[in-house]
Design a protein around this motif. Sequence first.
Motif, PDB file in Angstrom:
ATOM      1  N   THR A 116      26.168  30.628  34.110  1.00 59.53           N
ATOM      2  CA  THR A 116      25.396  31.438  35.050  1.00 59.53           C
ATOM      3  C   THR A 116      26.275  31.638  36.274  1.00 59.53           C
ATOM      4  O   THR A 116      26.654  30.662  36.935  1.00 59.53           O
ATOM      5  N   VAL A 117      26.617  32.894  36.588  1.00 61.72           N
ATOM      6  CA  VAL A 117      27.744  33.146  37.478  1.00 61.72           C
ATOM      7  C   VAL A 117      27.447  34.169  38.563  1.00 61.72           C
ATOM      8  O   VAL A 117      26.595  35.044  38.422  1.00 61.72           O
ATOM      9  N   TYR A 143      23.859  36.454  38.259  1.00 61.04           N
ATOM     10  CA  TYR A 143      22.740  36.416  39.192  1.00 61.04           C
ATOM     11  C   TYR A 143      22.939  37.308  40.408  1.00 61.04           C
ATOM     12  O   TYR A 143      22.044  37.437  41.251  1.00 61.04           O
ATOM     13  N   ASP A 144      24.117  37.950  40.529  1.00 60.33           N
ATOM     14  CA  ASP A 144      24.384  38.782  41.703  1.00 60.33           C
ATOM     15  C   ASP A 144      24.510  40.268  41.373  1.00 60.33           C
ATOM     16  O   ASP A 144      24.834  41.076  42.247  1.00 60.33           O
ATOM     17  N   GLY A 145      24.296  40.642  40.128  1.00 64.87           N
ATOM     18  CA  GLY A 145      24.316  42.052  39.748  1.00 64.87           C
ATOM     19  C   GLY A 145      25.689  42.687  39.658  1.00 64.87           C
ATOM     20  O   GLY A 145      25.796  43.909  39.560  1.00 64.87           O
ATOM     21  N   ASN A 325      22.807  30.136  47.881  1.00 66.26           N
ATOM     22  CA  ASN A 325      22.984  31.096  48.963  1.00 66.26           C
ATOM     23  C   ASN A 325      22.383  32.465  48.647  1.00 66.26           C
ATOM     24  O   ASN A 325      22.389  33.365  49.490  1.00 66.26           O
ATOM     25  N   GLN A 326      21.879  32.630  47.426  1.00 68.41           N
ATOM     26  CA  GLN A 326      21.219  33.877  47.059  1.00 68.41           C
ATOM     27  C   GLN A 326      19.773  33.913  47.563  1.00 68.41           C
ATOM     28  O   GLN A 326      19.096  34.933  47.455  1.00 68.41           O
ATOM     29  N   GLY A 327      19.289  32.786  48.069  1.00 64.90           N
ATOM     30  CA  GLY A 327      17.930  32.758  48.601  1.00 64.90           C
ATOM     31  C   GLY A 327      17.820  33.548  49.896  1.00 64.90           C
ATOM     32  O   GLY A 327      18.797  34.108  50.403  1.00 64.90           O
ATOM     33  N   TRP A 336      19.946  28.118  51.371  1.00 65.73           N
ATOM     34  CA  TRP A 336      19.959  27.024  50.407  1.00 65.73           C
ATOM     35  C   TRP A 336      18.917  25.958  50.728  1.00 65.73           C
ATOM     36  O   TRP A 336      18.494  25.209  49.834  1.00 65.73           O
ATOM     37  N   VAL A 337      18.459  25.894  51.975  1.00 67.90           N
ATOM     38  CA  VAL A 337      17.440  24.913  52.348  1.00 67.90           C
ATOM     39  C   VAL A 337      16.125  25.222  51.633  1.00 67.90           C
ATOM     40  O   VAL A 337      15.476  24.335  51.077  1.00 67.90           O
TER      41      VAL A 337
END
Length: 368
Positions: A116-117, A143-145, A325-327, A336-337
């Motif tokens: 998963t990249v 996950y980043d398109g 960091n995608q949140g 990320w929190v």
Amino acid sequence: MGCIHYRKTSDAASLIVATTFGVVFGYFIGISLPSASLTMIHAPSGLVHSTDQHSRSKNTLGASSVPKIDVPTNPRGAESLPPGIVVSESDFYLRRLWGEPSEDLKKKPKYLVTFTVGYDQRNNIDAAVKKFSENFTILLFHYDGRASEWDQFEWSTRAIHVSVRRQTKWWYAKRFLHPDIVAAYEYIFIWDEDLGVENFNAEKYIELVKKHGLEISQPALDPKNGYAWPMTKRRYDREVHKDAEKKPKWCKDPLSPPCAAFVEIMAPVFSPEAWRCVWHMIQNDLVHGWGLDFSLGRCVEPAHEKIGVVDSQWIIHQSIPSLGNQGESQNGVAPWVGVKARCLKEWSMFVKRLANADRAYFSQASKE
């Protein structure tokens, strides 16, 4: 002269009207003929009978002529099909658009590895993929398109790319790694993107997994780099271990997780049989997978013998929070929190669901 002229004009008009009527009438007769019944045409009776027989024989080729089939042993939904046509499993083998289907594959990969990249980790994944031979099907979950940007790597054209933004490894696994899809592979690697693989060889790893009869496994983690559970830390005096060398005081059962029968969810490797069970245990809405590693032992028996860590092929967990960091940042708090908070919440939810499921099952079993 005037009378004669009138008669000629009248005759011409009559001729035009008659001709027009004849053309129109003939047209309507013509378009009605295709729909007319053959019996209305004075054809020989033998010909009509033969044509009727041919029409009926064509109708017998329809579905209504096939005897009703009901095979309860077929996969669910395929009970009405003859078993000989049922293909209940699939794979990720790439096929050509031309030629004979039987000649599509010069070699069938025996193993599957998924990562998963995100594109930012492309060099890390490039190094990892090169550790896997042509015996492996490579499947990347993006996950980043940014799936198309990986074409800079030669191997990318042979890999399979699935792109859905902001989704986790276990979200992908539940939707794209159904047991009937991956059944063709002897082992399924479901790995994160932040793994250092300098000291890892996939073929040698498979040899050791087979040698020691491991149904669920992972490479050992280098204890000098990053945090690891006692069970997953590399030991230097053996090929494989199946329990922790130094068991924490809070380890109630030396044969249970996390002191034995335990691997982490960052780099697990499954046999198809073990994965079939694990896939069913993955919750559809709990996407981070936290807590799953403590319950993997339910899927193999005996768990403390068939779950283990391969020491002589080890990796480094780099702990790069790329997916975290995608949140979304809320109230100035780092993305990320919020992601970690959900991870912990999902862990608690999974434990409760499993406990409730156990309680309901054993309660019902006692009544029976």
